[in-house]
Design a protein around this motif. Structure first.
Motif, short mmCIF file in Angstrom:
data_model
loop_
_atom_site.label_atom_id
_atom_site.label_comp_id
_atom_site.label_asym_id
_atom_site.label_seq_id
_atom_site.Cartn_x
_atom_site.Cartn_y
_atom_site.Cartn_z
N PHE A 1 37.70 50.26 34.96
CA PHE A 1 36.95 49.00 34.51
C PHE A 1 35.57 49.51 33.60
CE2 PHE A 1 38.94 48.08 38.52
CZ PHE A 1 39.40 46.69 38.38
N ARG B 1 39.57 45.31 45.77
CA ARG B 1 41.06 45.35 45.96
C ARG B 1 41.68 46.57 45.08
NH1 ARG B 1 41.80 39.04 45.06
NH2 ARG B 1 41.36 38.27 47.17
N ASP B 2 41.22 46.63 43.78
CA ASP B 2 41.81 47.64 42.62
C ASP B 2 41.61 48.91 43.59
OD1 ASP B 2 43.01 48.08 40.40
OD2 ASP B 2 41.53 49.65 40.36
N HIS C 1 43.65 49.22 46.73
CA HIS C 1 45.21 49.49 46.18
C HIS C 1 45.56 50.74 45.80
CE1 HIS C 1 48.92 48.75 44.37
NE2 HIS C 1 48.51 49.28 43.38
N SER D 1 43.23 29.04 36.62
CA SER D 1 44.21 30.05 37.34
C SER D 1 45.28 29.05 38.33
CB SER D 1 43.58 31.05 38.28
OG SER D 1 43.04 30.31 39.40
N ARG E 1 33.09 37.54 42.41
CA ARG E 1 34.54 37.68 41.90
C ARG E 1 34.92 39.17 41.50
NH1 ARG E 1 37.55 33.18 40.28
NH2 ARG E 1 39.18 34.77 39.70
N VAL E 2 33.60 39.81 40.58
CA VAL E 2 33.93 41.26 40.36
C VAL E 2 34.01 42.21 41.43
CG1 VAL E 2 32.63 42.92 39.06
CG2 VAL E 2 32.68 40.46 37.88
N GLN E 3 33.18 41.80 42.38
CA GLN E 3 33.13 42.81 43.54
C GLN E 3 34.71 42.97 44.26
OE1 GLN E 3 33.04 42.09 47.24
NE2 GLN E 3 32.97 44.32 47.44
N ILE E 4 35.08 41.39 44.38
CA ILE E 4 36.35 41.42 45.27
C ILE E 4 37.63 42.28 44.22
CG2 ILE E 4 38.09 39.96 45.63
CD1 ILE E 4 35.95 37.90 46.38
N GLU E 5 37.44 41.98 43.07
CA GLU E 5 38.34 42.62 41.95
C GLU E 5 38.27 44.16 42.04
OE1 GLU E 5 41.38 43.43 39.74
OE2 GLU E 5 41.13 41.50 40.68
N LEU E 6 37.09 44.53 42.20
CA LEU E 6 36.83 46.21 42.16
C LEU E 6 37.35 46.59 43.51
CD1 LEU E 6 33.20 46.29 40.48
CD2 LEU E 6 35.31 47.32 39.68
#
Length: 164
Positions: free
Chosen positions: A142, A47-48, A51, A7, A40-45
């Motif tokens: 997801f 944040r979404d 939002h 990234s 990383r998955v927990q953060i993405e979930l």
């Protein structure tokens, strides 16, 4: 295990640090670590989900805490902390926020004055209905990445980590 795509790092603003906006990041051995991937998955979930809720502000543990309080009227702070796998200090802060939102109330137990029992307020139960609907809609996005069998396997494997 395969490494995720490299990234782009955000530009560094600190004095003496060059702009790294276009530099690809080498994740080294991190993608091979279970904890790194789960975090990383927990953060993405999260944040979404935040939002999706747009401008509503609340902490990540409030949803789970409220769900447990509604499902277990009279649960103690200690029982809640154990169920959420968090320490008592975080539980107190979480409950302070739930009370500030008008979603839950602490009451000193009549049987044991050292114990506080927890109950959801009518506003808390109403908020949970709304938040649960939003959470289910959010998770469907997801969950759609997996077949029903894959999703059940994934949940089973994850649950095995904390129920061992």
């Amino acid at each position: 295990m395969t490494k995720p795509k490299k990234s782009t790092a955000k530009a560094a603003k600190n004095k003496g640090v060059e702009d790294t906006a276009d530099r690809a990041i080498d994740y080294s051995f991190l993608p091979d670590l279970l904890g790194f991937n789960i975090r990383r998955v927990q953060i993405e979930l999260w944040r979404d989900f935040v939002h999706k809720l747009d401008d509503e502000q609340f902490r990540s543990g409030e949803f789970s805490a409220l769900a447990l309080i509604v499902a277990n009227p009279g649960i103690s702070q200690t029982e809640l902390a154990r169920a959420l796998a968090i320490d008592k200090a975080h539980t107190v802060a979480l409950l302070d926020d739930l009370e500030k939102n008008g979603w839950a109330a602490r009451t000193r137990s009549v049987e044991d004055r050292r114990r506080h029992t927890l109950a959801a307020t009518p506003a808390g139960r109403k908020a949970l209905v709304r938040l649960r609907k939003s959470m289910i809609e959010h998770e469907q996005k997801f969950c759609a990445l997996y077949s029903p069998k894959e999703l059940q396997t994934l949940l089973s494997l994850l649950q095995r980590l904390y129920t061992r």
